[in-house]
Design a protein around this motif. Structure first.
Motif, PDB file in Angstrom:
ATOM      1  N   ASN A   1     -16.334  -9.996   1.523  1.00 57.58           N
ATOM      2  CA  ASN A   1     -17.629 -10.641   1.349  1.00 57.58           C
ATOM      3  C   ASN A   1     -18.578  -9.629   0.725  1.00 57.58           C
ATOM      4  O   ASN A   1     -18.873  -8.593   1.336  1.00 57.58           O
ATOM      5  N   ALA A   2     -19.026  -9.901  -0.522  1.00 58.05           N
ATOM      6  CA  ALA A   2     -19.915  -8.966  -1.222  1.00 58.05           C
ATOM      7  C   ALA A   2     -20.716  -9.714  -2.274  1.00 58.05           C
ATOM      8  O   ALA A   2     -20.336 -10.825  -2.678  1.00 58.05           O
ATOM      9  N   GLU A   3     -21.783  -9.088  -2.732  1.00 63.40           N
ATOM     10  CA  GLU A   3     -22.639  -9.668  -3.756  1.00 63.40           C
ATOM     11  C   GLU A   3     -22.729  -8.724  -4.948  1.00 63.40           C
ATOM     12  O   GLU A   3     -22.866  -7.503  -4.788  1.00 63.40           O
ATOM     13  N   ASN A   4     -22.638  -9.313  -6.154  1.00 64.88           N
ATOM     14  CA  ASN A   4     -22.948  -8.616  -7.406  1.00 64.88           C
ATOM     15  C   ASN A   4     -22.196  -7.296  -7.567  1.00 64.88           C
ATOM     16  O   ASN A   4     -22.779  -6.243  -7.856  1.00 64.88           O
ATOM     17  N   THR A   5     -20.877  -7.357  -7.390  1.00 67.42           N
ATOM     18  CA  THR A   5     -20.058  -6.171  -7.611  1.00 67.42           C
ATOM     19  C   THR A   5     -18.682  -6.573  -8.120  1.00 67.42           C
ATOM     20  O   THR A   5     -18.172  -7.640  -7.774  1.00 67.42           O
ATOM     21  N   VAL A   6     -18.094  -5.709  -8.942  1.00 64.68           N
ATOM     22  CA  VAL A   6     -16.706  -5.901  -9.363  1.00 64.68           C
ATOM     23  C   VAL A   6     -15.823  -4.803  -8.774  1.00 64.68           C
ATOM     24  O   VAL A   6     -14.614  -4.799  -8.992  1.00 64.68           O
ATOM     25  N   LEU A   7     -16.429  -3.893  -8.042  1.00 65.07           N
ATOM     26  CA  LEU A   7     -15.702  -2.741  -7.525  1.00 65.07           C
ATOM     27  C   LEU A   7     -15.483  -2.890  -6.028  1.00 65.07           C
ATOM     28  O   LEU A   7     -16.425  -3.140  -5.268  1.00 65.07           O
ATOM     29  N   TRP A   8     -14.223  -2.711  -5.608  1.00 69.91           N
ATOM     30  CA  TRP A   8     -13.893  -2.777  -4.202  1.00 69.91           C
ATOM     31  C   TRP A   8     -14.378  -1.507  -3.495  1.00 69.91           C
ATOM     32  O   TRP A   8     -14.336  -0.397  -4.040  1.00 69.91           O
ATOM     33  N   ASN A   9     -14.811  -1.655  -2.247  1.00 71.11           N
ATOM     34  CA  ASN A   9     -15.042  -0.507  -1.378  1.00 71.11           C
ATOM     35  C   ASN A   9     -14.783  -0.960   0.052  1.00 71.11           C
ATOM     36  O   ASN A   9     -14.820  -2.165   0.345  1.00 71.11           O
ATOM     37  N   PRO A  10     -14.526  -0.051   0.971  1.00 68.16           N
ATOM     38  CA  PRO A  10     -14.126  -0.442   2.335  1.00 68.16           C
ATOM     39  C   PRO A  10     -15.158  -1.281   3.070  1.00 68.16           C
ATOM     40  O   PRO A  10     -14.802  -2.035   3.984  1.00 68.16           O
ATOM     41  N   ASP A  11     -16.427  -1.174   2.699  1.00 73.23           N
ATOM     42  CA  ASP A  11     -17.475  -1.888   3.420  1.00 73.23           C
ATOM     43  C   ASP A  11     -17.477  -3.391   3.161  1.00 73.23           C
ATOM     44  O   ASP A  11     -18.111  -4.141   3.909  1.00 73.23           O
ATOM     45  N   ILE A  12     -16.775  -3.842   2.118  1.00 75.44           N
ATOM     46  CA  ILE A  12     -16.781  -5.278   1.800  1.00 75.44           C
ATOM     47  C   ILE A  12     -15.556  -5.988   2.360  1.00 75.44           C
ATOM     48  O   ILE A  12     -15.382  -7.183   2.138  1.00 75.44           O
ATOM     49  N   GLN A  13     -14.705  -5.283   3.100  1.00 71.20           N
ATOM     50  CA  GLN A  13     -13.442  -5.856   3.576  1.00 71.20           C
ATOM     51  C   GLN A  13     -13.221  -5.587   5.050  1.00 71.20           C
ATOM     52  O   GLN A  13     -13.521  -4.502   5.557  1.00 71.20           O
ATOM     53  N   ALA A  14     -12.700  -6.596   5.739  1.00 69.09           N
ATOM     54  CA  ALA A  14     -12.227  -6.443   7.119  1.00 69.09           C
ATOM     55  C   ALA A  14     -10.746  -6.817   7.135  1.00 69.09           C
ATOM     56  O   ALA A  14     -10.374  -7.879   6.624  1.00 69.09           O
ATOM     57  N   THR A  15      -9.905  -5.973   7.716  1.00 71.79           N
ATOM     58  CA  THR A  15      -8.454  -6.134   7.644  1.00 71.79           C
ATOM     59  C   THR A  15      -7.830  -6.104   9.035  1.00 71.79           C
ATOM     60  O   THR A  15      -8.249  -5.332   9.905  1.00 71.79           O
ATOM     61  N   GLN A  16      -6.821  -6.965   9.219  1.00 75.30           N
ATOM     62  CA  GLN A  16      -5.993  -6.951  10.421  1.00 75.30           C
ATOM     63  C   GLN A  16      -4.533  -6.983   9.988  1.00 75.30           C
ATOM     64  O   GLN A  16      -4.201  -7.523   8.921  1.00 75.30           O
ATOM     65  N   ASN A  17      -3.669  -6.417  10.815  1.00 74.94           N
ATOM     66  CA  ASN A  17      -2.241  -6.360  10.507  1.00 74.94           C
ATOM     67  C   ASN A  17      -1.429  -6.990  11.634  1.00 74.94           C
ATOM     68  O   ASN A  17      -1.813  -6.949  12.806  1.00 74.94           O
ATOM     69  N   PHE A  18      -0.283  -7.559  11.237  1.00 76.40           N
ATOM     70  CA  PHE A  18       0.601  -8.215  12.200  1.00 76.40           C
ATOM     71  C   PHE A  18       2.042  -7.947  11.793  1.00 76.40           C
ATOM     72  O   PHE A  18       2.375  -7.933  10.604  1.00 76.40           O
ATOM     73  N   ASN A  19       2.876  -7.696  12.780  1.00 76.59           N
ATOM     74  CA  ASN A  19       4.319  -7.589  12.557  1.00 76.59           C
ATOM     75  C   ASN A  19       5.024  -8.676  13.340  1.00 76.59           C
ATOM     76  O   ASN A  19       4.884  -8.759  14.568  1.00 76.59           O
ATOM     77  N   ALA A  20       5.770  -9.506  12.624  1.00 73.76           N
ATOM     78  CA  ALA A  20       6.493 -10.616  13.241  1.00 73.76           C
ATOM     79  C   ALA A  20       7.806 -10.092  13.806  1.00 73.76           C
ATOM     80  O   ALA A  20       8.873 -10.240  13.189  1.00 73.76           O
ATOM     81  N   GLU A  21       7.729  -9.477  14.945  1.00 68.88           N
ATOM     82  CA  GLU A  21       8.889  -8.791  15.519  1.00 68.88           C
ATOM     83  C   GLU A  21      10.062  -9.746  15.704  1.00 68.88           C
ATOM     84  O   GLU A  21       9.910 -10.860  16.207  1.00 68.88           O
ATOM     85  N   GLY A  22      11.210  -9.282  15.268  1.00 71.82           N
ATOM     86  CA  GLY A  22      12.424 -10.079  15.381  1.00 71.82           C
ATOM     87  C   GLY A  22      12.618 -11.077  14.263  1.00 71.82           C
ATOM     88  O   GLY A  22      13.625 -11.794  14.240  1.00 71.82           O
ATOM     89  N   GLN A  23      11.666 -11.143  13.314  1.00 70.43           N
ATOM     90  CA  GLN A  23      11.756 -12.082  12.195  1.00 70.43           C
ATOM     91  C   GLN A  23      11.906 -11.308  10.887  1.00 70.43           C
ATOM     92  O   GLN A  23      11.387 -10.195  10.742  1.00 70.43           O
ATOM     93  N   ASN A  24      12.591 -11.912   9.942  1.00 70.45           N
ATOM     94  CA  ASN A  24      12.685 -11.358   8.593  1.00 70.45           C
ATOM     95  C   ASN A  24      12.109 -12.398   7.640  1.00 70.45           C
ATOM     96  O   ASN A  24      12.720 -13.446   7.414  1.00 70.45           O
ATOM     97  N   VAL A  25      10.918 -12.113   7.120  1.00 68.65           N
ATOM     98  CA  VAL A  25      10.219 -13.109   6.303  1.00 68.65           C
ATOM     99  C   VAL A  25      10.788 -13.198   4.890  1.00 68.65           C
ATOM    100  O   VAL A  25      10.308 -13.993   4.081  1.00 68.65           O
ATOM    101  N   ARG A  26      11.817 -12.373   4.602  1.00 66.70           N
ATOM    102  CA  ARG A  26      12.499 -12.462   3.309  1.00 66.70           C
ATOM    103  C   ARG A  26      13.726 -13.366   3.367  1.00 66.70           C
ATOM    104  O   ARG A  26      14.080 -13.999   2.379  1.00 66.70           O
ATOM    105  N   SER A  27      14.360 -13.418   4.517  1.00 67.72           N
ATOM    106  CA  SER A  27      15.603 -14.188   4.620  1.00 67.72           C
ATOM    107  C   SER A  27      15.364 -15.640   5.020  1.00 67.72           C
ATOM    108  O   SER A  27      16.215 -16.500   4.760  1.00 67.72           O
TER     109      SER A  27
END
Length: 362
Positions: A188-214
């Motif tokens: 979420n940002a205004e009037n910019t084309v350049l990414w910076n950490p302040d414009i993004q919120a990130t979460q990570n997840f691992n689907a344990e026991g699953q293979n999302v390629r197969s």
């Protein structure tokens, strides 16, 4: 004069408007008449793609293709990388050099890329609050061995195009670092084309026991004014609420699905990019969008652009064949030409332009 694809699209839109109330027979897209779709309380199933037949991405009233390419990536998006076969959509990365040229999607020049890939996207910024889900399978880095890690970013996301005035984005990114990696982003940002950490919120997840390629898995996010919730096979895996310092996006967006490879340093998407073997592909079994019943503004009732504001249309062309005029402020952006086969041959012979995927680029 509009291209042949543009003429077909105009006819399709005119037909939809002429249908009036009949056009409101939801869902739009290409649902299966034999399937009983799940219902969701307080939501209405608005758009379905089963991918049972090829989409005409120059004439479809809702979907089109991107001619862009991320500056941090190795791929250029082309129409031919989106393949419809066997009841699914495949996005294929190939070792296919793409010379640098103008891009409507990027509103500027994209540098030379050594790989081609694809991005499916809706034509207009007309999707907002709702439940977005796709059943998809991430790429195998090497054929017949889904355990090998490499580098890729396989996605489904909502994105405000173009980002120059209002950058709004909600992501699901499946990455090549492990067989079970999922990244969830809000930007979420205004009037910019350049990414910076302040414009993004990130979460990570691992689907344990699953293979999302197969195997295919269902990835989803619910976007409401009160927050964003991500799901994996129906289970909650992340949430972005009003207590987060980054505001919840509230502007309309396009729906996008793509596959790309990070730059040669492989800073994101998996550090083992040297393992990649091409071609590789992601696969989408189906896509569904349930509109939140509390949103009275988007999408437009007749699936056209009739409800969109000038701000919604700002610099929103996706490719030279979509018939959407760029609406700039100040100097006009670069423009490529959607040409006939004869025109493409002439341009190639005369070396007046670069020819990529049925488009003449200056």
């Amino acid at each position: 004069m509009p291209s042949a694809g543009g003429m077909a699209l105009l006819a399709a839109l005119a037909s939809m408007r002429a249908l009036g109330a009949v056009a409101f027979a939801l869902p739009y897209g290409h649902p299966s008449p034999s399937r009983d779709y799940p219902r969701r309380a307080n939501f209405t199933l608005w758009l379905v793609e089963e991918f049972d037949a090829p989409l005409d991405l120059d004439a479809d009233p809702i979907w089109t293709w991107s001619d862009g390419g991320l500056s941090e990536g190795q791929v250029r998006f082309v129409r031919d990388a989106l393949r419809f076969e066997g009841g699914s959509m495949r996005i294929e990365v190939r070792e296919q050099f793409q010379p640098g040229s103008c891009s409507h999607a990027e509103v500027g020049h994209v540098a030379d890329k050594n790989l081609s890939s694809g991005e499916l996207r809706t034509r207009q910024n007309m999707f907002r609050f709702g439940y977005y889900e796709a059943r998809m399978r991430a790429p195998e880095v090497q054929p017949d061995d889904p355990r090998i890690n490499g580098n890729y970013i396989s996605t489904i996301f909502a994105y405000r195009d173009a980002k120059f005035r209002h950058w709004r984005e909600i992501d699901i990114e499946v990455t090549g670092d492990t067989p079970d990696s999922v990244t969830m982003n809000v930007l979420n940002a205004e009037n910019t084309v350049l990414w910076n950490p302040d414009i993004q919120a990130t979460q990570n997840f691992n689907a344990e026991g699953q293979n999302v390629r197969s195997d295919f898995h269902t990835f989803a996010f619910e976007w409401l004014p009160t927050g964003i919730t991500w799901y994996f096979d129906g289970e909650v895996i992340g949430h972005h609420g009003p207590d987060n310092p980054l505001p919840i996006p509230d502007l309309s967006t396009k729906i996008m699905m793509n596959l790309w490879i990070f730059g040669v340093l492989y800073d994101f998407g998996g550090p083992h990019g040297a393992n990649n073997r091409y071609p590789m592909h992601s696969e989408y079994d189906w896509f569904r969008f349930y509109k939140w019943d509390g949103d009275t503004s988007y999408p437009c009732d007749d699936a056209s652009d009739s409800c969109l504001t000038d701000d919604d249309k700002f610099l929103s062309s996706n490719n030279p064949c979509d018939g959407i005029a760029q609406e700039p402020e100040g100097s006009a952006p670069c423009v490529a030409q959607c040409a006939s086969p004869a025109g493409l041959r002439a341009a190639s012979v005369l070396k007046q332009a670069q020819v990529q995927g049925g488009v003449v680029y200056p």
